[in-house]
Write an enzyme that holds these catalytic residues in place. Sequence first.
Site, PDB file in Angstrom:
ATOM      1  CD1 TRP A  22      51.196  39.168  30.281  1.00 21.15           C
ATOM      2  CD2 TRP A  22      52.726  40.609  31.063  1.00 21.15           C
ATOM      3  NE1 TRP A  22      51.889  38.547  31.300  1.00 21.15           N
ATOM      4  CE2 TRP A  22      52.835  39.412  31.783  1.00 21.15           C
ATOM      5  CE3 TRP A  22      53.588  41.667  31.371  1.00 21.15           C
ATOM      6  CZ2 TRP A  22      53.767  39.238  32.809  1.00 21.15           C
ATOM      7  CZ3 TRP A  22      54.513  41.494  32.388  1.00 21.15           C
ATOM      8  CH2 TRP A  22      54.599  40.293  33.095  1.00 21.15           C
ATOM      9  CB  SER A  23      52.037  44.356  33.366  1.00 22.18           C
ATOM     10  OG  SER A  23      51.766  45.697  33.075  1.00 22.18           O
TER      11      SER A  23
ATOM     12  CB  CYS B 225      53.044  63.489  52.857  1.00 23.23           C
ATOM     13  SG  CYS B 225      53.937  61.999  53.219  1.00 23.23           S
TER      14      CYS B 225
ATOM     15  CB  CYS C 160      52.195  59.650  51.598  1.00 20.42           C
ATOM     16  SG  CYS C 160      52.338  60.154  53.316  1.00 20.42           S
TER      17      CYS C 160
HETATM   18  P1  FAD Z   1      39.995  37.294  30.143  1.00 17.81           P
HETATM   19  O1  FAD Z   1      40.566  37.993  31.319  1.00 17.81           O
HETATM   20  O2  FAD Z   1      38.918  37.959  29.397  1.00 17.81           O
HETATM   21  O3  FAD Z   1      41.194  36.953  29.148  1.00 17.81           O
HETATM   22  C1  FAD Z   1      40.975  36.413  27.864  1.00 17.81           C
HETATM   23  C2  FAD Z   1      42.139  35.528  27.501  1.00 17.81           C
HETATM   24  O4  FAD Z   1      43.342  36.288  27.434  1.00 17.81           O
HETATM   25  C3  FAD Z   1      42.440  34.463  28.541  1.00 17.81           C
HETATM   26  O5  FAD Z   1      41.654  33.336  28.320  1.00 17.81           O
HETATM   27  C4  FAD Z   1      43.911  34.194  28.307  1.00 17.81           C
HETATM   28  O6  FAD Z   1      44.094  33.294  27.229  1.00 17.81           O
HETATM   29  C5  FAD Z   1      44.457  35.522  27.897  1.00 17.81           C
HETATM   30  N1  FAD Z   1      45.078  36.254  29.002  1.00 17.81           N
HETATM   31  C6  FAD Z   1      44.762  36.228  30.324  1.00 17.81           C
HETATM   32  N2  FAD Z   1      45.562  37.057  31.006  1.00 17.81           N
HETATM   33  C7  FAD Z   1      46.377  37.644  30.116  1.00 17.81           C
HETATM   34  C8  FAD Z   1      47.427  38.592  30.209  1.00 17.81           C
HETATM   35  N3  FAD Z   1      47.794  39.108  31.387  1.00 17.81           N
HETATM   36  N4  FAD Z   1      48.060  38.976  29.081  1.00 17.81           N
HETATM   37  C9  FAD Z   1      47.707  38.439  27.887  1.00 17.81           C
HETATM   38  N5  FAD Z   1      46.743  37.535  27.738  1.00 17.81           N
HETATM   39  C10 FAD Z   1      46.080  37.135  28.830  1.00 17.81           C
HETATM   40  N6  FAD Z   1      35.293  42.356  34.740  1.00 17.81           N
HETATM   41  C11 FAD Z   1      34.892  42.693  35.986  1.00 17.81           C
HETATM   42  O7  FAD Z   1      34.159  41.922  36.607  1.00 17.81           O
HETATM   43  N7  FAD Z   1      35.328  43.858  36.576  1.00 17.81           N
HETATM   44  C12 FAD Z   1      36.140  44.734  35.918  1.00 17.81           C
HETATM   45  O8  FAD Z   1      36.504  45.779  36.441  1.00 17.81           O
HETATM   46  C13 FAD Z   1      36.562  44.413  34.594  1.00 17.81           C
HETATM   47  N8  FAD Z   1      37.343  45.266  33.878  1.00 17.81           N
HETATM   48  C14 FAD Z   1      37.611  44.984  32.565  1.00 17.81           C
HETATM   49  C15 FAD Z   1      38.313  45.911  31.795  1.00 17.81           C
HETATM   50  C16 FAD Z   1      38.550  45.677  30.447  1.00 17.81           C
HETATM   51  C17 FAD Z   1      39.285  46.706  29.632  1.00 17.81           C
HETATM   52  C18 FAD Z   1      38.098  44.464  29.857  1.00 17.81           C
HETATM   53  C19 FAD Z   1      38.353  44.191  28.387  1.00 17.81           C
HETATM   54  C20 FAD Z   1      37.412  43.534  30.617  1.00 17.81           C
HETATM   55  C21 FAD Z   1      37.146  43.780  31.966  1.00 17.81           C
HETATM   56  N9  FAD Z   1      36.422  42.877  32.748  1.00 17.81           N
HETATM   57  C22 FAD Z   1      36.088  43.188  34.035  1.00 17.81           C
HETATM   58  C23 FAD Z   1      36.093  41.539  32.224  1.00 17.81           C
HETATM   59  C24 FAD Z   1      37.145  40.529  32.672  1.00 17.81           C
HETATM   60  O9  FAD Z   1      38.449  41.098  32.646  1.00 17.81           O
HETATM   61  C25 FAD Z   1      37.195  39.302  31.774  1.00 17.81           C
HETATM   62  O10 FAD Z   1      37.351  39.711  30.446  1.00 17.81           O
HETATM   63  C26 FAD Z   1      35.966  38.426  31.860  1.00 17.81           C
HETATM   64  O11 FAD Z   1      35.711  38.095  33.215  1.00 17.81           O
HETATM   65  C27 FAD Z   1      36.187  37.106  31.064  1.00 17.81           C
HETATM   66  O12 FAD Z   1      37.301  36.433  31.606  1.00 17.81           O
HETATM   67  P2  FAD Z   1      38.078  35.283  30.880  1.00 17.81           P
HETATM   68  O13 FAD Z   1      38.234  34.140  31.800  1.00 17.81           O
HETATM   69  O14 FAD Z   1      37.456  34.959  29.574  1.00 17.81           O
HETATM   70  O15 FAD Z   1      39.560  35.840  30.613  1.00 17.81           O
END
Ligand code: FAD
Length: 511
Positions: free
Chosen positions: A442-443, A42, A45
């Site tokens: 980033w987003s 739909c 939807c």
């Molecule tokens: P991270 O999220 O690893 O970020 C690293 C650094 O990037 C941050 O310390 C900050 O300085 C910077 N940062 C944070 N947000 C942004 C942003 N929006 N734009 C730019 N820079 C930013 N974990 C799961 O448990 N489930 C999942 O499904 C999952 N999917 C993932 C998919 C991918 C492709 C990747 C690479 C990782 C995934 N992870 C997932 C792991 C998780 O996203 C984190 O990488 C992990 O938990 C470590 O988190 P962190 O606190 O070091 O910050």
Amino acid sequence: SAAQAGLYTTSDQIILLTSENVESVLVNSSVAMVVEFYASWCGHCIAFSPVYKSLARDIREWKPAVDLAAIDCAIEQNRGVCISYSIRGYPSIMLFPAYSKADSKGHSFKAFPRDVQGLRHMIIDELEANKEPWPPACPPLEPTIQAEIDSFFETNNVQHLAMIFEEVKSYIGREVTLDLLQFENIAVRRVLNTEEGLVTKLGVTEFPSCYLYYPGGNFTRLRVNIEARSFYSYALQRLPGVVRSGKPPPVTIDVLTNNTQEPWRPFNKSGVYMADLESTLHYSLRVEVAAYPVIKGKALISLKKYVAVLAKYFPGRPIVMNLLKSANSWVQNQTGDEISYEAFKEILDNSAQSPDAALPVGVRWVGCQGSQPHLRRYPCGVWTLFHVLTVQANNIKEVLSAMRNYVHIFFGCRPCAEHFENMAREIVTEVKTLSSAALWLWSRHNRVNNRLAGALSEDPNFPKIQWPSPEMCPACHTVKENGDHKWNQQQVLNFLLSHFSSSSILTDYLE
Ligand code: FAD
């Protein structure tokens, strides 16, 4: 599977209802449930689904009180469920109060708003209209009165009481109350501008505004850039002593030293470190790719793309760049159907021993250190690496496509890869609306942060936030006309270009 065929996937933070789980989700739940009944064919939807997904992200902190679900009535096995709720048109929305009975029909909305704010307000109105039974996890939403505040700390054992002063038609107080629902050591109450005793006592002249109130009657105004929900929630979630329920409080760096095997390397939390990027290269090329003793087919294509992007855009030291370039020309020159990892490794390890090419062996995490050995590190490095690459390239698809392929084939966290692939499918359609790959990544990283906030993999010392914080980049944050949060994407892009630029990368702790 049914989950994949419909308009939503498990990574949307929406419960996917089926004939099998409908009872356990809707009947006698301690949480109020909002259900969208849709048909995947739909058009309305399909048009509504991005709004429903945004709503799910917007109110994810409310989950213990109210949660979202969806059911695809176009699926044969689900027909019975949709008929039993007398669904005739799509999309339909129904709200089931907490502890609904098996025969409860829920409250259906003939017409419902098609925007996130309207839906959020509708949900709050519905919660308030169904006071009995109140979802046990849901804090009180009605306006408070002076008498409650006077005796507040006698009956509540919290460190902070936040009072949001507002007009009766404002929803901000209730929204912030729900946003803080999963946090300890803080309570939030709305106070109407007509509550003269409190308004006079605190000298409140602006509505909305937020005040912190302490035992003994001390109070201070909460300082925010903009008097809006997102700014209040962000600031309150980060007050000293406020922690996510069930999480240990963050510890100081001195204590962190004792939790990991290696010595703690002090670092600047808003810096990007070359040591993390080189560690990521080591781990991805020497550990993850090594999982394929023979690299062929999609894996070979993926490796070629990845190494090409590294050789072109990695802002590395000359010695590392020389190695990446020689690895790239070697990989691109392999015209056969497959290569052996052993042969690739010889190039990586510079077995020909040219003096000016090397990829350091081993990991040395700095900005990606975690307070426990299982937290942060490599996945943090992968995000950082690809943010850096998108900023260097600033070409719309090349780096994203290499990342998508890398994650899809080699990234060891398979559920992560699946979630990422769900998002990456939109690259084709959605990247047009953003001016660069850097903004897209980033987003989507923020979407992942939104989904993982509070998860077991979150390091309490590095909470998942919608990044960058208002402190890191005040200009990045603004509000729409209706008061909802809005990113200033031009400012975010400027911030990304500077934060991840090669000249900002810190070289401490390199070998
Ligand atoms: P991270 O999220 O690893 O970020 C690293 C650094 O990037 C941050 O310390 C900050 O300085 C910077 N940062 C944070 N947000 C942004 C942003 N929006 N734009 C730019 N820079 C930013 N974990 C799961 O448990 N489930 C999942 O499904 C999952 N999917 C993932 C998919 C991918 C492709 C990747 C690479 C990782 C995934 N992870 C997932 C792991 C998780 O996203 C984190 O990488 C992990 O938990 C470590 O988190 P962190 O606190 O070091 O910050």
